[in-house]
Design a protein around this motif. Structure first.
Motif, PDB file in Angstrom:
ATOM      1  N   ILE A  28      -5.183  -3.147  15.024  1.00 24.66           N
ATOM      2  CA  ILE A  28      -5.265  -4.530  15.508  1.00 24.66           C
ATOM      3  C   ILE A  28      -4.299  -4.779  16.663  1.00 24.66           C
ATOM      4  CG2 ILE A  28      -4.877  -6.952  14.879  1.00 24.66           C
ATOM      5  CD1 ILE A  28      -5.746  -6.167  12.017  1.00 24.66           C
ATOM      6  N   TYR A  29      -3.094  -4.227  16.571  1.00 25.21           N
ATOM      7  CA  TYR A  29      -2.037  -4.570  17.514  1.00 25.21           C
ATOM      8  C   TYR A  29      -1.667  -3.432  18.459  1.00 25.21           C
ATOM      9  CZ  TYR A  29      -1.376  -8.690  14.622  1.00 25.21           C
ATOM     10  OH  TYR A  29      -1.565  -9.863  13.952  1.00 25.21           O
ATOM     11  N   ALA A  30      -2.521  -2.430  18.617  1.00 24.69           N
ATOM     12  CA  ALA A  30      -2.197  -1.296  19.493  1.00 24.69           C
ATOM     13  C   ALA A  30      -1.879  -1.757  20.915  1.00 24.69           C
ATOM     14  CB  ALA A  30      -3.338  -0.289  19.503  1.00 24.69           C
ATOM     15  N   HIS A  31      -2.525  -2.813  21.367  1.00 25.16           N
ATOM     16  CA  HIS A  31      -2.276  -3.303  22.726  1.00 25.16           C
ATOM     17  C   HIS A  31      -0.837  -3.776  22.911  1.00 25.16           C
ATOM     18  CE1 HIS A  31      -3.312  -6.937  20.441  1.00 25.16           C
ATOM     19  NE2 HIS A  31      -2.575  -7.586  21.320  1.00 25.16           N
ATOM     20  N   CYS A  32      -0.162  -4.107  21.826  1.00 25.04           N
ATOM     21  CA  CYS A  32       1.216  -4.592  21.921  1.00 25.04           C
ATOM     22  C   CYS A  32       2.212  -3.473  22.163  1.00 25.04           C
ATOM     23  CB  CYS A  32       1.618  -5.310  20.640  1.00 25.04           C
ATOM     24  SG  CYS A  32       0.736  -6.843  20.391  1.00 25.04           S
ATOM     25  N   ILE A  33       1.848  -2.261  21.801  1.00 25.51           N
ATOM     26  CA  ILE A  33       2.813  -1.172  21.933  1.00 25.51           C
ATOM     27  C   ILE A  33       2.471  -0.222  23.066  1.00 25.51           C
ATOM     28  CG2 ILE A  33       3.696  -1.258  19.589  1.00 25.51           C
ATOM     29  CD1 ILE A  33       1.753   0.898  18.817  1.00 25.51           C
ATOM     30  N   ASP A  34       1.418  -0.514  23.824  1.00 25.14           N
ATOM     31  CA  ASP A  34       1.105   0.276  25.005  1.00 25.14           C
ATOM     32  C   ASP A  34       2.156   0.018  26.077  1.00 25.14           C
ATOM     33  OD1 ASP A  34      -1.147   1.402  23.953  1.00 25.14           O
ATOM     34  OD2 ASP A  34      -2.546   0.013  24.899  1.00 25.14           O
ATOM     35  N   GLY A  35       2.413   1.021  26.881  1.00 25.42           N
ATOM     36  CA  GLY A  35       3.324   0.837  28.001  1.00 25.42           C
ATOM     37  C   GLY A  35       4.793   0.900  27.642  1.00 25.42           C
ATOM     38  N   GLN A  36       5.114   1.465  26.495  1.00 28.49           N
ATOM     39  CA  GLN A  36       6.515   1.557  26.090  1.00 28.49           C
ATOM     40  C   GLN A  36       7.046   2.982  26.190  1.00 28.49           C
ATOM     41  OE1 GLN A  36       7.061  -0.277  22.275  1.00 28.49           O
ATOM     42  NE2 GLN A  36       6.363  -2.262  22.965  1.00 28.49           N
ATOM     43  N   ALA A  37       6.400   3.812  26.998  1.00 28.97           N
ATOM     44  CA  ALA A  37       6.787   5.219  27.109  1.00 28.97           C
ATOM     45  C   ALA A  37       8.203   5.365  27.663  1.00 28.97           C
ATOM     46  CB  ALA A  37       5.791   5.974  27.974  1.00 28.97           C
ATOM     47  N   ASP A  38       8.563   4.579  28.666  1.00 26.75           N
ATOM     48  CA  ASP A  38       9.899   4.696  29.250  1.00 26.75           C
ATOM     49  C   ASP A  38      10.981   4.397  28.216  1.00 26.75           C
ATOM     50  OD1 ASP A  38       8.868   5.396  31.704  1.00 26.75           O
ATOM     51  OD2 ASP A  38       9.006   3.377  32.541  1.00 26.75           O
ATOM     52  N   ALA A  39      10.776   3.343  27.426  1.00 27.11           N
ATOM     53  CA  ALA A  39      11.758   2.991  26.399  1.00 27.11           C
ATOM     54  C   ALA A  39      11.829   4.079  25.325  1.00 27.11           C
ATOM     55  CB  ALA A  39      11.406   1.650  25.770  1.00 27.11           C
ATOM     56  N   ALA A  40      10.681   4.625  24.939  1.00 29.03           N
ATOM     57  CA  ALA A  40      10.662   5.694  23.939  1.00 29.03           C
ATOM     58  C   ALA A  40      11.362   6.937  24.470  1.00 29.03           C
ATOM     59  CB  ALA A  40       9.224   6.018  23.546  1.00 29.03           C
ATOM     60  N   ASN A  41      11.095   7.291  25.716  1.00 26.50           N
ATOM     61  CA  ASN A  41      11.752   8.458  26.316  1.00 26.50           C
ATOM     62  C   ASN A  41      13.265   8.277  26.364  1.00 26.50           C
ATOM     63  OD1 ASN A  41       9.316   9.756  26.661  1.00 26.50           O
ATOM     64  ND2 ASN A  41       9.087   9.122  28.794  1.00 26.50           N
ATOM     65  N   GLN A  42      13.710   7.078  26.685  1.00 26.14           N
ATOM     66  CA  GLN A  42      15.146   6.819  26.743  1.00 26.14           C
ATOM     67  C   GLN A  42      15.772   6.925  25.360  1.00 26.14           C
ATOM     68  OE1 GLN A  42      17.013   6.413  29.616  1.00 26.14           O
ATOM     69  NE2 GLN A  42      18.623   6.789  28.126  1.00 26.14           N
ATOM     70  N   ARG A  43      15.097   6.435  24.335  1.00 25.04           N
ATOM     71  CA  ARG A  43      15.625   6.541  22.968  1.00 25.04           C
ATOM     72  C   ARG A  43      15.748   8.001  22.551  1.00 25.04           C
ATOM     73  NH1 ARG A  43      12.088   1.772  20.214  1.00 25.04           N
ATOM     74  NH2 ARG A  43      13.323   0.040  21.011  1.00 25.04           N
ATOM     75  N   ILE A  44      14.747   8.806  22.898  1.00 30.31           N
ATOM     76  CA  ILE A  44      14.788  10.232  22.564  1.00 30.31           C
ATOM     77  C   ILE A  44      15.940  10.908  23.294  1.00 30.31           C
ATOM     78  CG2 ILE A  44      13.546  12.423  22.794  1.00 30.31           C
ATOM     79  CD1 ILE A  44      10.941  10.738  22.384  1.00 30.31           C
ATOM     80  N   THR A  45      16.088  10.601  24.578  1.00 32.38           N
ATOM     81  CA  THR A  45      17.184  11.167  25.370  1.00 32.38           C
ATOM     82  C   THR A  45      18.536  10.780  24.770  1.00 32.38           C
ATOM     83  OG1 THR A  45      15.851  11.142  27.378  1.00 32.38           O
ATOM     84  CG2 THR A  45      18.237  11.221  27.666  1.00 32.38           C
ATOM     85  N   ASP A  46      18.673   9.505  24.396  1.00 30.33           N
ATOM     86  CA  ASP A  46      19.921   9.034  23.798  1.00 30.33           C
ATOM     87  C   ASP A  46      20.198   9.743  22.472  1.00 30.33           C
ATOM     88  OD1 ASP A  46      20.145   7.338  25.959  1.00 30.33           O
ATOM     89  OD2 ASP A  46      19.555   5.537  24.835  1.00 30.33           O
TER      90      ASP A  46
END
Length: 98
Positions: A57-75
């Motif tokens: 239902i809410y997949a559209h809300c979490i699209d486009g968060q790749a940069d934030a996810a990559n930064q969390r992984i890097t951190d």
């Protein structure tokens, strides 16, 4: 008896500024939680959904968060950016010194 304006059950009701239906407020809350980075498992529990349904239902809300996810992984890995800082570039002198 006919239904006229005097029979309207919503007559005199105050309009909601954030949505036309109470469901709109719920949708806004779930969307906000997901966009804020709350884990889908936690949002699903709070919303009373299973994770699969929530993501459908809410997949559209979490699209486009790749940069934030990559930064969390890097951190989390404790790694630095791969781009050199100014003044840290190799100038080829190290090979000449050998």
């Amino acid at each position: 008896m006919g239904r006229g304006p005097q029979d309207d059950p919503h007559r005199g009701a105050v309009p909601l500024p954030l949505g036309r239906r109470p469901y709109d407020l719920r949708h806004a809350a779930v969307s906000l939680w997901l966009n804020s980075g709350v884990p889908a498992t936690e949002v699903a529990q709070r919303a009373g959904h299973g994770v699969a349904i929530l993501l459908k239902i809410y997949a559209h809300c979490i699209d486009g968060q790749a940069d934030a996810a990559n930064q969390r992984i890097t951190d989390a890995l404790g790694t630095k950016d791969t781009e050199p800082e100014p003044g840290d570039e190799e100038d080829g002198d190290s090979e000449k010194a050998s």
